[in-house]
Design an enzyme around this catalytic site. Sequence first.
Site, PDB file in Angstrom:
ATOM      1  CB  CYS A   1      -1.379   6.934   1.572  1.00  0.00           C
ATOM      2  SG  CYS A   1      -2.678   6.014   2.403  1.00  0.00           S
TER       3      CYS A   1
ATOM      4  CD  GLU B   1      -2.922  -1.226   0.330  1.00  0.00           C
ATOM      5  OE1 GLU B   1      -3.213  -0.160  -0.235  1.00  0.00           O
ATOM      6  OE2 GLU B   1      -3.505  -2.293   0.086  1.00  0.00           O
TER       7      GLU B   1
HETATM    8  P1  NAD Z   1       8.911   4.394   4.196  1.00  0.00           P
HETATM    9  O1  NAD Z   1       8.799   3.558   2.992  1.00  0.00           O
HETATM   10  O2  NAD Z   1      10.129   5.229   4.341  1.00  0.00           O
HETATM   11  O3  NAD Z   1       8.845   3.508   5.544  1.00  0.00           O
HETATM   12  C1  NAD Z   1       7.748   2.681   5.840  1.00  0.00           C
HETATM   13  C2  NAD Z   1       8.227   1.518   6.727  1.00  0.00           C
HETATM   14  O4  NAD Z   1       9.159   0.732   6.018  1.00  0.00           O
HETATM   15  C3  NAD Z   1       8.929   1.961   8.016  1.00  0.00           C
HETATM   16  O5  NAD Z   1       8.543   1.104   9.068  1.00  0.00           O
HETATM   17  C4  NAD Z   1      10.392   1.762   7.683  1.00  0.00           C
HETATM   18  O6  NAD Z   1      11.191   1.521   8.838  1.00  0.00           O
HETATM   19  C5  NAD Z   1      10.336   0.536   6.790  1.00  0.00           C
HETATM   20  N1  NAD Z   1      11.459   0.391   5.869  1.00  0.00           N
HETATM   21  C6  NAD Z   1      12.096   1.388   5.206  1.00  0.00           C
HETATM   22  N2  NAD Z   1      13.077   0.857   4.428  1.00  0.00           N
HETATM   23  C7  NAD Z   1      13.032  -0.490   4.601  1.00  0.00           C
HETATM   24  C8  NAD Z   1      13.790  -1.577   4.068  1.00  0.00           C
HETATM   25  N3  NAD Z   1      14.759  -1.388   3.187  1.00  0.00           N
HETATM   26  N4  NAD Z   1      13.484  -2.823   4.466  1.00  0.00           N
HETATM   27  C9  NAD Z   1      12.474  -3.060   5.327  1.00  0.00           C
HETATM   28  N5  NAD Z   1      11.743  -2.068   5.889  1.00  0.00           N
HETATM   29  C10 NAD Z   1      12.010  -0.790   5.517  1.00  0.00           C
HETATM   30  O7  NAD Z   1       7.594   5.277   4.210  1.00  0.00           O
HETATM   31  P2  NAD Z   1       7.252   6.510   5.174  1.00  0.00           P
HETATM   32  O8  NAD Z   1       7.958   7.707   4.666  1.00  0.00           O
HETATM   33  O9  NAD Z   1       7.435   6.144   6.585  1.00  0.00           O
HETATM   34  O10 NAD Z   1       5.671   6.643   4.928  1.00  0.00           O
HETATM   35  C11 NAD Z   1       5.150   7.573   4.059  1.00  0.00           C
HETATM   36  C12 NAD Z   1       4.772   6.929   2.750  1.00  0.00           C
HETATM   37  O11 NAD Z   1       3.860   5.878   2.980  1.00  0.00           O
HETATM   38  C13 NAD Z   1       4.088   7.882   1.809  1.00  0.00           C
HETATM   39  O12 NAD Z   1       4.573   7.698   0.509  1.00  0.00           O
HETATM   40  C14 NAD Z   1       2.637   7.456   1.872  1.00  0.00           C
HETATM   41  O13 NAD Z   1       1.871   7.776   0.750  1.00  0.00           O
HETATM   42  C15 NAD Z   1       2.761   5.982   2.082  1.00  0.00           C
HETATM   43  N6  NAD Z   1       1.550   5.439   2.703  1.00  0.00           N
HETATM   44  C16 NAD Z   1       0.726   4.643   1.966  1.00  0.00           C
HETATM   45  C17 NAD Z   1      -0.457   4.167   2.509  1.00  0.00           C
HETATM   46  C18 NAD Z   1      -1.417   3.317   1.709  1.00  0.00           C
HETATM   47  O14 NAD Z   1      -2.279   2.692   2.312  1.00  0.00           O
HETATM   48  N7  NAD Z   1      -1.315   3.253   0.395  1.00  0.00           N
HETATM   49  C19 NAD Z   1      -0.794   4.509   3.807  1.00  0.00           C
HETATM   50  C20 NAD Z   1       0.071   5.334   4.519  1.00  0.00           C
HETATM   51  C21 NAD Z   1       1.253   5.784   3.964  1.00  0.00           C
END
Ligand code: NAD
Length: 501
Positions: free
Chosen positions: A274, A240
């Site tokens: 999001c 997502e």
């Molecule tokens: P992010 O991708 O930086 O991090 C999300 C999670 O992934 C965190 O827990 C982080 O620690 C983990 N993570 C990061 N790199 C990783 C790796 N290499 N391996 C394993 N885990 C890893 O995202 P963010 O900046 O925290 O969140 C914001 C983003 O999330 C925005 O783009 C937003 O649109 C999206 N989002 C989408 C939804 C949806 O339902 N479509 C909902 C909420 C947020």
Amino acid sequence: MTTRLHNDSDTTITIKNPADGTIVGTTNYYGAETATQVVERARAKQKEWAATPIKERKKIMLRYHDLVLKHQNELLDIIQDENGKNRRAAFEEVLDNALTARHYAYRAEKLLSPDRAKVALPIATKTQVQHAPVGVVGIIAPWNYPLVLAISDAIPAILAGNTVVLKPDSNTPMTSLRAAELFAEAGLPKDVLTVIPGSGREVGQALVEQVDYLMFTGSSATGAKLAAQAGERLIGFSGELGGKNPLIVTSDVDVDKAVSGVRHACFSNTGQLCISIERMYVHRDVADRFIPAFVRCVEKMKIGAGHDWDIDMGSLISADHADTVAEFVEDAVAKGATVATGGKRLPNIGPNFYAPTVLLNVPEDARLYREEVFGPVVYIEVVDSHEEAIAKANDTEYGLNASIFGKSSTAQEIARHLEAGTVNINEGYSAGWSSIGAPMGGWKRSGVGRRHGDGGLLKYTESRTVAEQRIVPIGGPEGLAPEKWAGLLTAALKYGRDILR
Ligand code: NAD
């Protein structure tokens, strides 16, 4: 139900309230070694949990539902304190968690019951599709909705008979840790749900490498990497991801009725959502009335920290993110955009506050024209027709959510042409999101897989088709010449065309 194992790479982290810098608490922060041990424990527990009757799993889930409501104020405080959001945005999380628990608690038994399937030889073949849990589900969650995007996704996985290991975001681990305690109080056995705070590099990667299904919510960039890793391992993956969600204001909109809903669509959760709206296409027939009315409505917003229900918008998550939002706006303005309102930080309210911002005349080379800001910033373009609005709305690499404000018949017609996982009419996002029985997720780079709906639980299962042959073998009865049997089957196909549908 947090882990108590300790290895050399484990440490602690202190969580601060981004709205005012106060310390919220300290918690354990684990490394890859502990994460591996947690997955092993979850795996060891899984068969026993899957053997627990579904009626018992349902009871536990409904008790969790009650506990979430009972501890609502405490949960709202934790969510607000570690995330900096306003109370009404935090309440959306509690509401969603309870709704999801109730929905899947009542739906799981039916979804997990075996289905009868269509067969080639009716009566002779009896075929059943069984739904078995995948095993250990890993959930990697972001910080923006620390209860919803962590725990609400665990609910169907648990009900389906899986054990879950959940890595919350490092900014916001406290909410899911508390939710896990409520699950324990509801009677969920140890090791069925384990919340393990840690970095993406250590704990996140340990999950990606070891679990049987990965549910990820976060940025499209990280999602694409994790999808590739899941692909290498051939495990199921749901992503997502990001969005650049459009909102269309039609020529027949009721301006006075629409503006507050549009405001909610853009600035809820400080735009860190999001599915919130970052670009708006307003029909020229109503632009002169809609734009000033919308800007006036935005300027009335009450921005602040704290637990009062009347605050309309809270803080951004961090200083880094406040810098990112400011840079996006500065870039757009330097390239010719006009600030209709906002466009500045609000240091008098708190270190990471940014004003709700409406931009006009944003040129196509401004970064925020196409990139997700994930903050309280929206830009407006005036369009000459609904067709132009649709074309612009679809002109994006994303396809998560879209919204239309206008007369029902006009909006329904526009909706049919939008490339987005959800389309909300006269609502920004909550109508689609809260339709828990309907799938929710993204087209294009906004994701793969869906949450909510029946698929939101069935994705955490493997199907097992059990086909029993009786009376006559598929290859034909003993002693009957193959040519005769082929003739009989051909006749059955021919005459059965419109009967055996
Ligand atoms: P992010 O991708 O930086 O991090 C999300 C999670 O992934 C965190 O827990 C982080 O620690 C983990 N993570 C990061 N790199 C990783 C790796 N290499 N391996 C394993 N885990 C890893 O995202 P963010 O900046 O925290 O969140 C914001 C983003 O999330 C925005 O783009 C937003 O649109 C999206 N989002 C989408 C939804 C949806 O339902 N479509 C909902 C909420 C947020």
